[in-house]
Design an enzyme around this catalytic site. Structure first.
Site, PDB file in Angstrom:
ATOM      1  N   GLY A 200      -5.607  -4.367 -16.582  1.00  0.00           N
ATOM      2  CA  GLY A 200      -4.645  -4.243 -17.684  1.00  0.00           C
ATOM      3  C   GLY A 200      -3.582  -3.245 -17.237  1.00  0.00           C
TER       4      GLY A 200
ATOM      5  N   GLY B 110       0.796  -1.238   0.000  1.00  0.00           N
ATOM      6  CA  GLY B 110       0.000   0.000   0.000  1.00  0.00           C
ATOM      7  C   GLY B 110       0.820   1.275   0.000  1.00  0.00           C
TER       8      GLY B 110
ATOM      9  CE1 TYR C 141       0.928 -11.926 -15.590  1.00  0.00           C
ATOM     10  CE2 TYR C 141       1.299 -10.091 -17.094  1.00  0.00           C
ATOM     11  CZ  TYR C 141       1.596 -10.761 -15.907  1.00  0.00           C
ATOM     12  OH  TYR C 141       2.554 -10.279 -15.055  1.00  0.00           O
TER      13      TYR C 141
ATOM     14  CG  ASP D 200       9.356 -10.643   2.346  1.00  0.00           C
ATOM     15  OD1 ASP D 200       8.411 -11.140   1.707  1.00  0.00           O
ATOM     16  OD2 ASP D 200      10.499 -10.525   1.890  1.00  0.00           O
TER      17      ASP D 200
ATOM     18  CB  SER E 238      18.310 -18.594 -11.041  1.00  0.00           C
ATOM     19  OG  SER E 238      17.621 -17.654 -10.236  1.00  0.00           O
TER      20      SER E 238
HETATM   21  C1  HXC Z   1      16.170 -12.414 -14.223  1.00  0.00           C
HETATM   22  C2  HXC Z   1      16.127 -11.753 -11.999  1.00  0.00           C
HETATM   23  C3  HXC Z   1      15.726 -10.435 -12.369  1.00  0.00           C
HETATM   24  C4  HXC Z   1      15.555 -10.150 -13.781  1.00  0.00           C
HETATM   25  C5  HXC Z   1      15.889 -10.521 -10.207  1.00  0.00           C
HETATM   26  N1  HXC Z   1      16.211 -11.738 -10.663  1.00  0.00           N
HETATM   27  N2  HXC Z   1      15.582  -9.705 -11.229  1.00  0.00           N
HETATM   28  N3  HXC Z   1      16.336 -12.723 -12.912  1.00  0.00           N
HETATM   29  N4  HXC Z   1      15.787 -11.167 -14.653  1.00  0.00           N
HETATM   30  N5  HXC Z   1      15.180  -8.939 -14.217  1.00  0.00           N
HETATM   31  C6  HXC Z   1      16.620 -12.884  -9.860  1.00  0.00           C
HETATM   32  C7  HXC Z   1      17.839 -12.616  -9.001  1.00  0.00           C
HETATM   33  O1  HXC Z   1      19.041 -12.777  -9.742  1.00  0.00           O
HETATM   34  C8  HXC Z   1      17.695 -13.694  -7.921  1.00  0.00           C
HETATM   35  O2  HXC Z   1      18.077 -14.957  -8.364  1.00  0.00           O
HETATM   36  C9  HXC Z   1      16.194 -13.769  -7.721  1.00  0.00           C
HETATM   37  O3  HXC Z   1      15.600 -13.205  -8.903  1.00  0.00           O
HETATM   38  C10 HXC Z   1      15.724 -12.980  -6.520  1.00  0.00           C
HETATM   39  O4  HXC Z   1      16.187 -11.649  -6.650  1.00  0.00           O
HETATM   40  P1  HXC Z   1      16.382 -10.677  -5.402  1.00  0.00           P
HETATM   41  O5  HXC Z   1      16.680  -9.326  -5.939  1.00  0.00           O
HETATM   42  O6  HXC Z   1      17.307 -11.290  -4.410  1.00  0.00           O
HETATM   43  O7  HXC Z   1      14.919 -10.806  -4.746  1.00  0.00           O
HETATM   44  P2  HXC Z   1      14.062  -9.826  -3.912  1.00  0.00           P
HETATM   45  O8  HXC Z   1      14.939  -8.777  -3.260  1.00  0.00           O
HETATM   46  O9  HXC Z   1      13.195 -10.644  -3.098  1.00  0.00           O
HETATM   47  O10 HXC Z   1      13.233  -9.013  -5.053  1.00  0.00           O
HETATM   48  C11 HXC Z   1      12.132  -9.581  -5.680  1.00  0.00           C
HETATM   49  C12 HXC Z   1      11.998  -9.120  -7.139  1.00  0.00           C
HETATM   50  C13 HXC Z   1      12.081  -7.565  -7.292  1.00  0.00           C
HETATM   51  C14 HXC Z   1      10.702  -9.687  -7.652  1.00  0.00           C
HETATM   52  C15 HXC Z   1      13.182  -9.732  -7.927  1.00  0.00           C
HETATM   53  O11 HXC Z   1      11.866  -7.201  -8.644  1.00  0.00           O
HETATM   54  C16 HXC Z   1      11.090  -6.860  -6.425  1.00  0.00           C
HETATM   55  O12 HXC Z   1      11.372  -6.569  -5.245  1.00  0.00           O
HETATM   56  N6  HXC Z   1       9.871  -6.517  -6.954  1.00  0.00           N
HETATM   57  C17 HXC Z   1       8.819  -5.868  -6.148  1.00  0.00           C
HETATM   58  C18 HXC Z   1       7.995  -4.880  -6.908  1.00  0.00           C
HETATM   59  C19 HXC Z   1       7.536  -5.268  -8.278  1.00  0.00           C
HETATM   60  O13 HXC Z   1       8.045  -6.239  -8.883  1.00  0.00           O
HETATM   61  N7  HXC Z   1       6.599  -4.488  -8.854  1.00  0.00           N
HETATM   62  C20 HXC Z   1       6.086  -4.703 -10.174  1.00  0.00           C
HETATM   63  C21 HXC Z   1       4.765  -5.375 -10.122  1.00  0.00           C
HETATM   64  S1  HXC Z   1       4.080  -5.140 -11.691  1.00  0.00           S
HETATM   65  P3  HXC Z   1      19.527 -15.616  -8.006  1.00  0.00           P
HETATM   66  O14 HXC Z   1      19.465 -16.978  -8.591  1.00  0.00           O
HETATM   67  O15 HXC Z   1      20.546 -14.719  -8.637  1.00  0.00           O
HETATM   68  O16 HXC Z   1      19.611 -15.618  -6.498  1.00  0.00           O
HETATM   69  C22 HXC Z   1       3.062  -6.348 -12.102  1.00  0.00           C
HETATM   70  C23 HXC Z   1       2.290  -5.984 -13.335  1.00  0.00           C
HETATM   71  C24 HXC Z   1       1.511  -7.120 -13.909  1.00  0.00           C
HETATM   72  O17 HXC Z   1       2.965  -7.350 -11.482  1.00  0.00           O
HETATM   73  C25 HXC Z   1       0.812  -6.841 -15.226  1.00  0.00           C
HETATM   74  C26 HXC Z   1       1.137  -5.649 -16.055  1.00  0.00           C
HETATM   75  C27 HXC Z   1       0.290  -5.507 -17.264  1.00  0.00           C
HETATM   76  P1  NAP Z   2       4.448  -1.594  -7.268  1.00  0.00           P
HETATM   77  O1  NAP Z   2       4.320  -0.158  -6.871  1.00  0.00           O
HETATM   78  O2  NAP Z   2       5.817  -2.115  -7.520  1.00  0.00           O
HETATM   79  O3  NAP Z   2       3.686  -2.472  -6.202  1.00  0.00           O
HETATM   80  C1  NAP Z   2       4.157  -3.595  -5.589  1.00  0.00           C
HETATM   81  C2  NAP Z   2       4.115  -3.377  -4.095  1.00  0.00           C
HETATM   82  O4  NAP Z   2       4.344  -4.613  -3.448  1.00  0.00           O
HETATM   83  C3  NAP Z   2       5.172  -2.396  -3.598  1.00  0.00           C
HETATM   84  O5  NAP Z   2       4.568  -1.469  -2.722  1.00  0.00           O
HETATM   85  C4  NAP Z   2       6.171  -3.268  -2.845  1.00  0.00           C
HETATM   86  O6  NAP Z   2       6.735  -2.552  -1.753  1.00  0.00           O
HETATM   87  C5  NAP Z   2       5.272  -4.422  -2.387  1.00  0.00           C
HETATM   88  N1  NAP Z   2       6.005  -5.668  -2.221  1.00  0.00           N
HETATM   89  C6  NAP Z   2       6.746  -6.311  -3.151  1.00  0.00           C
HETATM   90  N2  NAP Z   2       7.285  -7.414  -2.644  1.00  0.00           N
HETATM   91  C7  NAP Z   2       6.865  -7.490  -1.362  1.00  0.00           C
HETATM   92  C8  NAP Z   2       7.081  -8.408  -0.315  1.00  0.00           C
HETATM   93  N3  NAP Z   2       7.838  -9.488  -0.508  1.00  0.00           N
HETATM   94  N4  NAP Z   2       6.498  -8.196   0.889  1.00  0.00           N
HETATM   95  C9  NAP Z   2       5.721  -7.088   1.081  1.00  0.00           C
HETATM   96  N5  NAP Z   2       5.456  -6.180   0.116  1.00  0.00           N
HETATM   97  C10 NAP Z   2       6.043  -6.383  -1.084  1.00  0.00           C
HETATM   98  O7  NAP Z   2       3.627  -1.907  -8.612  1.00  0.00           O
HETATM   99  P2  NAP Z   2       2.078  -1.711  -9.008  1.00  0.00           P
HETATM  100  O8  NAP Z   2       2.074  -1.545 -10.476  1.00  0.00           O
HETATM  101  O9  NAP Z   2       1.428  -0.699  -8.154  1.00  0.00           O
HETATM  102  O10 NAP Z   2       1.466  -3.157  -8.689  1.00  0.00           O
HETATM  103  C11 NAP Z   2       0.465  -3.342  -7.701  1.00  0.00           C
HETATM  104  C12 NAP Z   2      -0.361  -4.580  -8.017  1.00  0.00           C
HETATM  105  O11 NAP Z   2      -1.075  -4.391  -9.229  1.00  0.00           O
HETATM  106  C13 NAP Z   2       0.453  -5.854  -8.198  1.00  0.00           C
HETATM  107  O12 NAP Z   2      -0.271  -6.951  -7.675  1.00  0.00           O
HETATM  108  C14 NAP Z   2       0.548  -5.978  -9.693  1.00  0.00           C
HETATM  109  O13 NAP Z   2       0.777  -7.301 -10.117  1.00  0.00           O
HETATM  110  C15 NAP Z   2      -0.836  -5.486 -10.071  1.00  0.00           C
HETATM  111  N6  NAP Z   2      -0.981  -5.056 -11.455  1.00  0.00           N
HETATM  112  C16 NAP Z   2      -0.335  -3.932 -11.879  1.00  0.00           C
HETATM  113  C17 NAP Z   2      -0.524  -3.538 -13.190  1.00  0.00           C
HETATM  114  C18 NAP Z   2       0.123  -2.290 -13.727  1.00  0.00           C
HETATM  115  O14 NAP Z   2       0.061  -2.065 -14.937  1.00  0.00           O
HETATM  116  N7  NAP Z   2       0.714  -1.441 -12.889  1.00  0.00           N
HETATM  117  C19 NAP Z   2      -1.343  -4.278 -14.033  1.00  0.00           C
HETATM  118  C20 NAP Z   2      -1.960  -5.414 -13.552  1.00  0.00           C
HETATM  119  C21 NAP Z   2      -1.784  -5.794 -12.251  1.00  0.00           C
HETATM  120  P3  NAP Z   2       8.195  -2.858  -1.134  1.00  0.00           P
HETATM  121  O15 NAP Z   2       9.169  -2.801  -2.254  1.00  0.00           O
HETATM  122  O16 NAP Z   2       8.351  -1.777  -0.098  1.00  0.00           O
HETATM  123  O17 NAP Z   2       8.113  -4.203  -0.496  1.00  0.00           O
END
Ligand code: HXC
Ligand code: NAP
Length: 224
Positions: free
Chosen positions: A178, A3, A136, A54, A94
């Protein structure tokens, strides 16, 4: 959950505007603190709290949910919005990369849902669960395979929990958005180089991205 940024913050803001007390969760404490201050400015009468955690840590999530029930005497609903995602050819992932996304999206949603549902049932209290998935989850998608698999799992979880817990007046729904511009999604899924060869917005049926308020309206309705 999640949030403190992006769509989670937009939904939180609208819920506070409508008079809700709110608790936001994510890993980055500094981000949560800033978001809470911003949310507190929206309404003098709403309580805004945050917990740095987390969602993958089920025991910690359970103790946070217990604290919230104790502090507020009730917790009316949850939004499972936290997610992890990035684009990558699947063969380059990985095992840890694959499971990181599955654990945040699917296991994180299970953790919060289970902790909330158990408390509601124990206290004989009704509740609303809202899961944020994506289009998706229904169609599948290449290059975001862990996310697609996890969101598909959350869709099935949503339908299954809705079927099982409706007898406890716990209602479970999902929204499948979307694309909506957010920093978290855009930096990980649509790198700048994409715009040189594809106009994503033009590919959409409405020829435009979603507006955060549109999602917030639907979320508020489903939680009401
Ligand atoms: C390949 C990758 C990678 C990448 C990380 N990894 N990024 N591999 N390509 N781009 C690998 C790392 O090398 C590692 O593997 C493993 O993933 C874990 O990475 P960490 O950085 O240690 O993990 P962590 O700190 O837990 O971070 C999780 C994360 C990061 C998912 C990798 O991106 C994150 O914190 N995301 C949170 C916010 C987020 O993703 N928001 C977007 C949501 S949008 P190894 O083997 O090296 O240990 C969304 C939209 C949907 O969902 C639809 C849109 C239309
Ligand atoms: P975002 O800002 O990156 O949102 C992800 C949030 O999840 C961040 O606030 C992040 O905060 C938190 N988070 C990630 N890993 C976490 C963990 N392990 N524990 C606790 N919190 C964690 O991206 P967003 O676009 O707003 O996405 C929000 C939601 O909408 C997601 O479910 C995404 O799949 C969905 N969605 C987004 C889109 C789009 O186009 N934006 C489309 C379809 C669906 P911290 O990094 O502080 O943990």
């Amino acid at each position: 959950s999640g949030g403190g940024s992006g769509l989670g913050l937009s939904m939180s803001k609208y819920l506070v505007e409508l008079g809700a007390n709110i608790v936001i969760l994510s890993r980055n404490e500094e981000k949560l603190k800033k978001a809470s201050e911003k949310l507190s400015e929206v309404s003098d009468s709403s309580i805004v709290q945050y917990y740095a955690c987390d969602v993958r840590d089920g025991e910690n999530i359970e103790s946070i949910v217990t604290n919230v029930f104790d502090d507020f005497k009730a917790l009316d609903g949850i939004i499972n919005n936290a997610a992890g995602n990035f684009i990558s050819p699947t063969e380059k992932l990985s095992h840890n990369a694959f499971s990181s996304v599955i654990d945040i999206v699917l296991k994180g949603t299970c953790n919060l849902t289970l902790s909330f549902g158990k408390k509601c049932i124990e206290k004989k209290q009704k509740g609303k669960i809202l899961n944020i998935i994506t289009t998706y989850a229904l169609t599948g998608s290449g290059y975001v395979v862990p996310s697609a698999a996890a969101k598909g799992g959350v869709l099935s979880l949503t339908k299954s929990i809705a079927a099982e817990w409706s007898k406890h007046k716990i209602y479970c729904n999902a929204i499948a958005p979307g694309p909506f511009p957010t920093e978290g999604a855009w930096t990980r899924l649509f790198p700048k180089i994409f715009s040189t060869f594809i106009d994503i917005e033009k590919k959409l049926p409405l020829k435009r991205f979603g507006n955060h308020q549109e999602l917030a309206n639907l979320a508020a309705y489903l939680l009401s």
